[in-house]
Design a protein around this motif. Sequence first.
Motif, PDB file in Angstrom:
ATOM      1  N   ASN A  94       0.858  -1.178   0.000  1.00 46.50           N
ATOM      2  CA  ASN A  94       0.000   0.000   0.000  1.00 46.50           C
ATOM      3  C   ASN A  94       0.903   1.239   0.000  1.00 46.50           C
ATOM      4  N   LYS A  95       0.931   1.939  -1.106  1.00 50.93           N
ATOM      5  CA  LYS A  95       1.921   3.016  -1.250  1.00 50.93           C
ATOM      6  C   LYS A  95       1.633   4.219  -0.355  1.00 50.93           C
ATOM      7  N   ASN A  96       0.336   4.475  -0.093  1.00 49.08           N
ATOM      8  CA  ASN A  96       0.029   5.781   0.491  1.00 49.08           C
ATOM      9  C   ASN A  96       0.592   5.973   1.896  1.00 49.08           C
ATOM     10  N   ASN A  97       0.852   4.887   2.643  1.00 49.34           N
ATOM     11  CA  ASN A  97       1.392   5.135   3.980  1.00 49.34           C
ATOM     12  C   ASN A  97       2.909   5.299   3.967  1.00 49.34           C
ATOM     13  N   ARG A  98       3.515   5.234   2.784  1.00 52.77           N
ATOM     14  CA  ARG A  98       4.954   5.444   2.688  1.00 52.77           C
ATOM     15  C   ARG A  98       5.295   6.783   2.057  1.00 52.77           C
ATOM     16  N   ILE A  99       4.285   7.541   1.658  1.00 51.24           N
ATOM     17  CA  ILE A  99       4.548   8.821   0.975  1.00 51.24           C
ATOM     18  C   ILE A  99       4.169   9.979   1.897  1.00 51.24           C
ATOM     19  N   LEU A 100       5.110  10.909   2.079  1.00 52.11           N
ATOM     20  CA  LEU A 100       4.849  12.103   2.885  1.00 52.11           C
ATOM     21  C   LEU A 100       5.103  13.320   2.014  1.00 52.11           C
ATOM     22  N   LYS A 101       4.218  14.313   2.133  1.00 47.76           N
ATOM     23  CA  LYS A 101       4.384  15.529   1.328  1.00 47.76           C
ATOM     24  C   LYS A 101       4.476  16.742   2.251  1.00 47.76           C
ATOM     25  N   PHE A 102       5.389  17.638   1.941  1.00 50.61           N
ATOM     26  CA  PHE A 102       5.554  18.861   2.725  1.00 50.61           C
ATOM     27  C   PHE A 102       5.727  20.045   1.780  1.00 50.61           C
ATOM     28  N   THR A 103       5.201  21.209   2.194  1.00 50.18           N
ATOM     29  CA  THR A 103       5.543  22.470   1.523  1.00 50.18           C
ATOM     30  C   THR A 103       6.448  23.227   2.491  1.00 50.18           C
ATOM     31  N   ILE A 104       7.601  23.645   2.039  1.00 51.63           N
ATOM     32  CA  ILE A 104       8.589  24.241   2.944  1.00 51.63           C
ATOM     33  C   ILE A 104       8.126  25.639   3.350  1.00 51.63           C
ATOM     34  N   GLY A 105       8.017  25.831   4.674  1.00 49.69           N
ATOM     35  CA  GLY A 105       7.536  27.108   5.217  1.00 49.69           C
ATOM     36  C   GLY A 105       8.673  27.954   5.764  1.00 49.69           C
ATOM     37  N   GLU A 106       8.300  29.135   6.208  1.00 51.77           N
ATOM     38  CA  GLU A 106       9.283  30.109   6.703  1.00 51.77           C
ATOM     39  C   GLU A 106      10.079  29.560   7.885  1.00 51.77           C
ATOM     40  N   ASN A 107       9.395  28.827   8.780  1.00 49.65           N
ATOM     41  CA  ASN A 107      10.057  28.367  10.001  1.00 49.65           C
ATOM     42  C   ASN A 107      10.713  26.998   9.854  1.00 49.65           C
ATOM     43  N   ASP A 108      10.614  26.415   8.662  1.00 47.14           N
ATOM     44  CA  ASP A 108      11.231  25.100   8.448  1.00 47.14           C
ATOM     45  C   ASP A 108      12.730  25.246   8.213  1.00 47.14           C
ATOM     46  N   LYS A 109      13.479  24.271   8.721  1.00 49.92           N
ATOM     47  CA  LYS A 109      14.912  24.199   8.391  1.00 49.92           C
ATOM     48  C   LYS A 109      15.030  23.946   6.889  1.00 49.92           C
ATOM     49  N   LYS A 110      16.061  24.514   6.272  1.00 47.88           N
ATOM     50  CA  LYS A 110      16.136  24.446   4.813  1.00 47.88           C
ATOM     51  C   LYS A 110      17.036  23.290   4.308  1.00 47.88           C
ATOM     52  N   ILE A 111      18.020  22.864   5.108  1.00 48.87           N
ATOM     53  CA  ILE A 111      18.834  21.700   4.704  1.00 48.87           C
ATOM     54  C   ILE A 111      17.991  20.450   4.949  1.00 48.87           C
ATOM     55  N   ILE A 112      17.917  19.568   3.969  1.00 44.46           N
ATOM     56  CA  ILE A 112      17.006  18.416   4.071  1.00 44.46           C
ATOM     57  C   ILE A 112      17.204  17.634   5.369  1.00 44.46           C
ATOM     58  N   ARG A 113      18.451  17.298   5.722  1.00 46.48           N
ATOM     59  CA  ARG A 113      18.677  16.506   6.938  1.00 46.48           C
ATOM     60  C   ARG A 113      18.105  17.220   8.171  1.00 46.48           C
ATOM     61  N   LYS A 114      18.367  18.541   8.278  1.00 44.26           N
ATOM     62  CA  LYS A 114      17.886  19.299   9.439  1.00 44.26           C
ATOM     63  C   LYS A 114      16.354  19.377   9.432  1.00 44.26           C
ATOM     64  N   PHE A 115      15.780  19.491   8.231  1.00 51.44           N
ATOM     65  CA  PHE A 115      14.325  19.517   8.101  1.00 51.44           C
ATOM     66  C   PHE A 115      13.725  18.214   8.641  1.00 51.44           C
ATOM     67  N   LEU A 116      14.325  17.084   8.274  1.00 49.49           N
ATOM     68  CA  LEU A 116      13.798  15.783   8.698  1.00 49.49           C
ATOM     69  C   LEU A 116      13.884  15.627  10.218  1.00 49.49           C
ATOM     70  N   VAL A 117      14.990  16.087  10.807  1.00 49.37           N
ATOM     71  CA  VAL A 117      15.127  16.026  12.264  1.00 49.37           C
ATOM     72  C   VAL A 117      14.061  16.908  12.919  1.00 49.37           C
ATOM     73  N   GLN A 118      13.859  18.093  12.343  1.00 54.47           N
ATOM     74  CA  GLN A 118      12.835  19.015  12.856  1.00 54.47           C
ATOM     75  C   GLN A 118      11.446  18.368  12.809  1.00 54.47           C
ATOM     76  N   HIS A 119      11.233  17.547  11.788  1.00 54.23           N
ATOM     77  CA  HIS A 119       9.930  16.897  11.636  1.00 54.23           C
ATOM     78  C   HIS A 119       9.905  15.493  12.235  1.00 54.23           C
ATOM     79  N   LYS A 120      10.698  15.325  13.286  1.00 57.79           N
ATOM     80  CA  LYS A 120      10.606  14.157  14.170  1.00 57.79           C
ATOM     81  C   LYS A 120      11.085  12.843  13.558  1.00 57.79           C
TER      82      LYS A 120
END
Length: 306
Positions: free
Chosen positions: A2-28
């Motif tokens: 079932n693909k849908n539980n493996r796909i996550l979508k985000f729109t990068i906001g002002e308060n989000d970390k911009k480096i992908i690794r840091k963003f992922l840590v920020q998002h738990k």
Amino acid sequence: MNKNNRILKFTIGENDKKIIRKFLVQHKFSSSQLHNMKNKGGLIYVNHKQRHFNFKMKIGDQMLIILNTEEPSDLIEPMKGKIDVVYEDSYLLVVNKPPGIASLPAKAKDSQTMANLVKAYLIEKNENSSIHLVTRLDRNTSGLMVFAKTSYAHSLLDQILHTEDFQKYYLAMVYGQIDPKEGLIDLPIGIDPIAFYMRNIDHDNGKPSKTIYETLETYPNASLLKLKLLTGRTHQIRVHVNAIGHPIIGDDMYSGKVDTRMNRQALHCYQLNIVHPVTKELLKLQAPLPEDMVMLMGVLRGEKNG
């Protein structure tokens, strides 16, 4: 799968970390999830282009994460059987556990547990069949149990488990009538020094443990309590009500007496209020009182003072 539980979508906001690794840590994302994303086939796209952990994003970028597939553990054999599904989406599965079945297998692999049944259920639906148990219940406690469908959903639920975003309510029938009728039991719980599988009140080495109780109904010799767990210790409710002199009917391990009216502790997880960690929707989930506790209630109502 079932693909849908493996796909996550985000729109990068002002308060989000911009480096992908840091963003992922920020998002738990946990460190083990980051490791698995990198080494076990997870994919990250920013504005439809595949990117790596060190890529720098901008506000408004569209990010798509495809989580790596998980290898189910061989320790849990799938076993077919009936399960009572109370709620299910692509992130979590909530089931109503009957009494008399364990949550997870012990050493012996041959006995049927909720984890075995859920694994078979997920395989049948062609879903990720790795077992992520979020809440467990004792073998003879009935009621609502939560499984996460991916390790990411598991870590999100773990982070709210003992907060107001994840409220757990139980119903218990106890001996006697509690005075005051409602209150907070705040007593530290530790491992019983004589029997390691039991717990007791331990003011020196115990972990802080809190249970809120409220009397819903009184009978001549017993009470129906609604209990809310503020912490999640093993046997917490059973130990706490016993400590204040009102053990659960049928709980011979803590009450020290066998009760012919009930062949297990009269304890049922009947309600969960969960703020869904992804959709932020409030889930109010309930499981009706099982038949043996309904029958016990009838018996208690009909008894004379004794």
